[in-house]
Motif scaffolding. Structure first.
Motif, PDB file in Angstrom:
ATOM      1  N   LEU A  75      -3.776   2.047  -4.143  1.00  0.00           N
ATOM      2  CA  LEU A  75      -2.687   2.559  -4.964  1.00  0.00           C
ATOM      3  C   LEU A  75      -2.973   3.969  -5.475  1.00  0.00           C
ATOM      4  CD1 LEU A  75      -1.634  -0.571  -7.062  1.00  0.00           C
ATOM      5  CD2 LEU A  75      -0.575   0.375  -5.019  1.00  0.00           C
ATOM      6  N   LEU A  80      -4.494  -1.732 -10.196  1.00  0.00           N
ATOM      7  CA  LEU A  80      -3.931  -0.377 -10.254  1.00  0.00           C
ATOM      8  C   LEU A  80      -4.987   0.692  -9.984  1.00  0.00           C
ATOM      9  CD1 LEU A  80      -1.573  -0.656 -13.362  1.00  0.00           C
ATOM     10  CD2 LEU A  80      -0.930  -0.637 -10.955  1.00  0.00           C
ATOM     11  N   VAL A 103       0.136   6.354  -6.031  1.00  0.00           N
ATOM     12  CA  VAL A 103       1.121   6.173  -7.100  1.00  0.00           C
ATOM     13  C   VAL A 103       1.229   7.453  -7.926  1.00  0.00           C
ATOM     14  CG1 VAL A 103       1.657   4.887  -9.199  1.00  0.00           C
ATOM     15  CG2 VAL A 103       0.789   3.691  -7.199  1.00  0.00           C
ATOM     16  N   ARG A 147       0.832  -1.193   0.000  1.00  0.00           N
ATOM     17  CA  ARG A 147       0.000   0.000   0.000  1.00  0.00           C
ATOM     18  C   ARG A 147       0.871   1.250   0.000  1.00  0.00           C
ATOM     19  NH1 ARG A 147      -4.935  -1.211   4.304  1.00  0.00           N
ATOM     20  NH2 ARG A 147      -5.499  -3.281   3.533  1.00  0.00           N
TER      21      ARG A 147
END
Length: 433
Positions: free
Chosen positions: A205, A200, A208, A178
């Protein structure tokens, strides 16, 4: 008559000595051993009294110590040699013994939320040294306990370039990470329907900022699926600042239109895709999200910035080593491939083993790399990218307790856990045990 029978019994070679024998005669008990001294003296081979029969070994009745029991005995001591060559041992501290016991049973921990991160890092290192995270089932449960409590401290950046075997074998473990900020999945041949591509878009996430999906057999359908949460619900990869979609020839002009929902995007690489009207695509990218085509290759896409960083950086190497050892028996197929070459047949197994960079044949003028225009006080786009990379490198070199303090001060993100930091006096007290 009884005396003769008893002497025959005592002189028999097929019976063992039963010990003292009592005979009742005329209402009184007599001990044969005392009454038949003459008979006993006439025996050729007197047999002593035995508790166990001949051939019985006491070792068979004892539980032999296995390796774990022997390890538990020696694990409590530190063995060293003096200059004279003498073996010396000293007892380990209570903290080390407790740490070793918990690391051996780390998968049975209920939760680590609120546990001091300084001790948690030592616990993670102890479990990693015992290779607890490589065990099937138990390793996943143990890793989930750490990731749900410490997030980016366990792993903030993950590079899985060319490691498609690790992805296929350790998919659930990879999905447990995570608060990743950088994820490199280049040259893994995921495709549009892979489970990791769907992961994704998960809320776990959303942190990111750099995503590399180079050479993954993606098409417009995969780009649409990846951008759907951002376009519809404004969640998912909404914080993405760098995206690499190069060497995916199935992505066309229609698929590029889905990228306009990434408002925070600063760098984009769509080289080697199936674009037809490149001039129109350049104009749309500049109009919608302010990305300008770069005439020189950008260093953000050389795959040197994304590295595996965090507590679990060595675990990924352990996974790769274990999987490589499991694949080694397949090397016995070499004689068969040699025979195919002899008969003029091409070996099919050699093709997937090679993972060359798919865009090495592209010139710098053919690369479609875009960056966001510089601010007025900057000196150029390259300098701005250098500033971004330097800031991220400083974040990666920040010590764990400094990161935890910044997370505690940041009250705008309630989803992150607040860690308990020990004072210097408390830390010295723990080390004294």
């Amino acid at each position: 008559m009884e005396t003769k029978a008893m002497s025959y019994y005592l002189s028999s070679e097929s019976h063992l000595d039963p010990g003292p024998i009592y005979v009742r005669e005329n209402g009184q008990l007599h001990v044969v051993n005392l009454a038949l001294d003459g008979v006993r003296s006439s025996l050729q081979k007197p047999r002593p009294f035995r508790l166990f029969p001949k051939g019985f070994s006491v070792e068979l009745c004892m539980n032999r110590e296995d390796d774990t029991a022997q390890k538990e005995k020696t694990d409590h001591f530190i063995f060293t040699y003096t200059r004279e060559g003498n073996l010396r041992y000293s007892a380990k501290s209570l903290f080390s013994l407790v740490l070793g016991f918990i690391s051996d049973n780390v998968d049975h921990i209920d939760s680590l939320i609120g546990f001091p991160e300084q001790i948690a890092e030592k616990l993670f290192s102890a479990a990693e040294a015992r290779q607890k995270f490589t065990e099937p089932g138990a390793g996943l449960r143990a890793l989930q306990k750490f990731t749900e409590a410490y997030g980016s401290l366990v792993l903030c950046s993950l590079c899985l370039r060319n490691r498609y075997l690790v992805i296929s074998e350790k998919l659930e473990e990879i999905k447990s990470f995570r608060e990743l900020t950088c994820l490199d999945l280049s040259c893994c041949k995921l495709g549009d329907e892979h489970e990791l591509l769907e992961h994704l878009t998960n809320e776990a996430l959303s942190s990111v900022t750099q995503l590399h999906l180079k050479d993954n057999c993606l098409s417009d359908a995969g780009v649409r699926k990846m951008t759907a949460p951002v376009r519809v619900m404004k969640r998912g990869l909404e914080n993405l600042t760098l995206l690499d979609l190069s060497c995916n020839p199935e992505i066309t002009d229609a698929g590029i239109g889905y990228l306009f929902s990434f408002r925070k995007l600063n760098c984009l690489d769509i080289s080697g895709t199936g674009l037809k009207d490149i001039k129109t695509i350049k104009h749309k990218l500049q109009t919608h999200i302010g990305l300008v085509h770069s005439k020189v290759p950008l260093k953000e896409f050389d795959h040197s910035n994304c590295k595996t960083e965090g507590w679990a950086d060595q675990i990924v190497l352990q996974w790769e080593r274990v999987i490589a050892e499991a694949v080694k028996p397949r090397e016995t197929s070499k004689p068969r491939t040699a025979a195919q070459h002899f008969y003029g047949k091409q070996s099919r197994a050699e093709a997937p083993l090679k993972h060359p960079v798919a865009d090495t044949h592209l010139n710098s003028s053919e690369k479609l790399q875009f960056y966001k225009e510089k601010a007025p006080d900057c000196h150029g786009p390259v300098l701005k990218h250098e500033a971004i990379s330097s800031q991220e490198s400083k974040k990666s070199t920040k010590r764990p307790f400094e990161e935890s303090e910044t997370k505690q001060n940041n009250s705008s993100q309630p989803s992150k856990q607040k860690y308990v930091c020990l004072a210097v006096e408390d830390w010295d007290l723990l080390n004294s045990y």
